[in-house]
Design a protein around this motif. Sequence first.
Motif, PDB file in Angstrom:
ATOM      1  N   ILE A  86      15.980   5.199  -6.866  1.00  0.00           N
ATOM      2  CA  ILE A  86      15.059   5.801  -7.536  1.00  0.00           C
ATOM      3  C   ILE A  86      13.698   4.975  -7.514  1.00  0.00           C
ATOM      4  O   ILE A  86      12.504   5.329  -7.332  1.00  0.00           O
ATOM      5  CB  ILE A  86      15.443   6.250  -9.004  1.00  0.00           C
ATOM      6  N   VAL A  87      13.628   3.832  -8.083  1.00  0.00           N
ATOM      7  CA  VAL A  87      12.676   3.005  -8.169  1.00  0.00           C
ATOM      8  C   VAL A  87      11.807   2.805  -7.033  1.00  0.00           C
ATOM      9  O   VAL A  87      10.872   2.632  -6.775  1.00  0.00           O
ATOM     10  CB  VAL A  87      13.081   1.468  -8.892  1.00  0.00           C
ATOM     11  N   ILE A  88      12.766   2.505  -6.030  1.00  0.00           N
ATOM     12  CA  ILE A  88      12.102   1.983  -4.671  1.00  0.00           C
ATOM     13  C   ILE A  88      11.411   3.411  -4.363  1.00  0.00           C
ATOM     14  O   ILE A  88      10.184   3.180  -3.644  1.00  0.00           O
ATOM     15  CB  ILE A  88      13.158   1.777  -3.631  1.00  0.00           C
ATOM     16  N   ILE A 137      21.661   3.595  -7.706  1.00  0.00           N
ATOM     17  CA  ILE A 137      21.177   4.942  -7.946  1.00  0.00           C
ATOM     18  C   ILE A 137      19.644   4.636  -8.357  1.00  0.00           C
ATOM     19  O   ILE A 137      18.742   4.866  -7.821  1.00  0.00           O
ATOM     20  CB  ILE A 137      21.896   5.760  -8.622  1.00  0.00           C
ATOM     21  N   ASN A 138      19.635   3.733  -9.443  1.00  0.00           N
ATOM     22  CA  ASN A 138      18.657   3.574 -10.167  1.00  0.00           C
ATOM     23  C   ASN A 138      17.544   2.837  -9.225  1.00  0.00           C
ATOM     24  O   ASN A 138      16.380   3.060  -9.079  1.00  0.00           O
ATOM     25  CB  ASN A 138      18.836   2.756 -11.426  1.00  0.00           C
ATOM     26  N   LEU A 139      17.964   1.616  -8.548  1.00  0.00           N
ATOM     27  CA  LEU A 139      17.314   1.189  -7.451  1.00  0.00           C
ATOM     28  C   LEU A 139      16.586   2.018  -6.581  1.00  0.00           C
ATOM     29  O   LEU A 139      15.434   1.806  -6.217  1.00  0.00           O
ATOM     30  CB  LEU A 139      17.903  -0.119  -6.874  1.00  0.00           C
ATOM     31  N   VAL A 198      10.243   5.662  -6.066  1.00  0.00           N
ATOM     32  CA  VAL A 198       8.762   5.839  -6.718  1.00  0.00           C
ATOM     33  C   VAL A 198       7.846   4.764  -6.231  1.00  0.00           C
ATOM     34  O   VAL A 198       6.580   5.288  -5.921  1.00  0.00           O
ATOM     35  CB  VAL A 198       9.144   5.727  -8.347  1.00  0.00           C
ATOM     36  N   VAL A 199       8.155   3.581  -6.248  1.00  0.00           N
ATOM     37  CA  VAL A 199       7.260   2.545  -5.678  1.00  0.00           C
ATOM     38  C   VAL A 199       6.563   3.035  -4.264  1.00  0.00           C
ATOM     39  O   VAL A 199       5.688   3.048  -4.131  1.00  0.00           O
ATOM     40  CB  VAL A 199       7.905   1.303  -5.343  1.00  0.00           C
TER      41      VAL A 199
END
Lengths: 184, 249
Positions: free
Chosen positions: A41-43, A37-39, A45-46
Amino acid sequence: MEIFWQLATGAALLGTEVAEEGGGFGLNFDILETNLINLSIVIAVVVYFGKGFLSNILGERRSAIETAIKEAEQRKQIAASALAEQQQKLAQAQNEAAKIRASAEDSAKAARDSILVKAEQDIQRMRETAAQEMGSDQERVINELRQRIAIMAMQRAENEIPSRLNDDVQQRLVNSSIAQLEAS
Amino acid sequence: MLNFLDAPHTLHLASLEVGHHLYWEIGGLKVHGQVFLVSWFVIGLLVVASLLATRNIQRIPSGIQNFMEYALEFVRDLARNQLGEKEYRPWVPFIGTLFLFIFVSNWSGALIPWKLIKLPEGELAAPTNDINTTVALALLVSLAYFYAGFSRKGLGYFAKYIQPTPILLPIAILEDFTKPLSLSFRLFGNILADELVVAVLVLLVPLFVPLPVMLLGLFTSAIQALVFATLAAAYIHEAIEGHGEEEHG
């Protein structure tokens, strides 16, 4: 290459070995453990920010290149037209130069002819005057020689006369002279 | 040594496997297989990107060609800033490779959910979080700057050790050891620390709390790649120019 082959076979061997032991390669779908999930989200965002940023920069770059190429092409066209113009001018100038040269050659030829004719005339004239001078000189010299010879002959005669002249001879000479006079 | 991090196994949360490696034995050498796998992935990524970018070259670049040209321009500027206009060209490939490899490695470690793939032992992560990778890269940099110095000055390169004064000779010699050391440990430490912090945070609070650290990690990763490439270029420049002779700017 060798080492890669070894690596590959080694990997395969090891993989099977370890798989037999129970670990093995596999997939792990535990969402929390894989931090999915975090990844994501980070992806997201990026991708969201990076896309805007990148597309902005790349678009600018592209348009800059486009304008640069366009400008360069324009400059090339201008340069080509200038080149054509200058070539035309060059051709004109060459024409002119050829014309000037031809006329110069003509005038040079004319001058040469006239100079030659004049020189010939001069030579003729000089020859004539030289011949004249030579003739008069010859005459003068001949006259002089004549006079000198006459004078010398007279002197010799005068010198000879007293030695060869006696009364008898004088008598005969006078008589012959008288006879001549009578005959004439 | 970091095995205490394995402690929460019993909680059935994410486990940290620092110090565990997928060992391959090649010709009597034990190598860390997971590093190789991700390195190959990174190399493949770069090669594919390069091939895609150069497959259909347009006069006005677009899409991936534009992007890769931008990347190339970035690396070129980096090399030029460090090495100067006159010297930078032959070094662009080396420095560019360093930067791109480290950058893509770091970001792949930070962005790709490698943990989806379960290995027999150890786990996939950025190749740069293994000290072997960074030491190899740093030693390559050492070789590169020695090569640069010797090819430029021959044996006169050694003159720089006693310039400006022979008193500094030990320090100058020491520098040749500290350079690769600091290069490798900086990169390794930053990347590993970042991944550990994220892993620990995930362990403690699985959702949302690690996010700032992960974003920070992305930033750090990029900066570390930049720092490594910049320092490599600076070392090469130093070897070419010598100490303080014609230094400018």
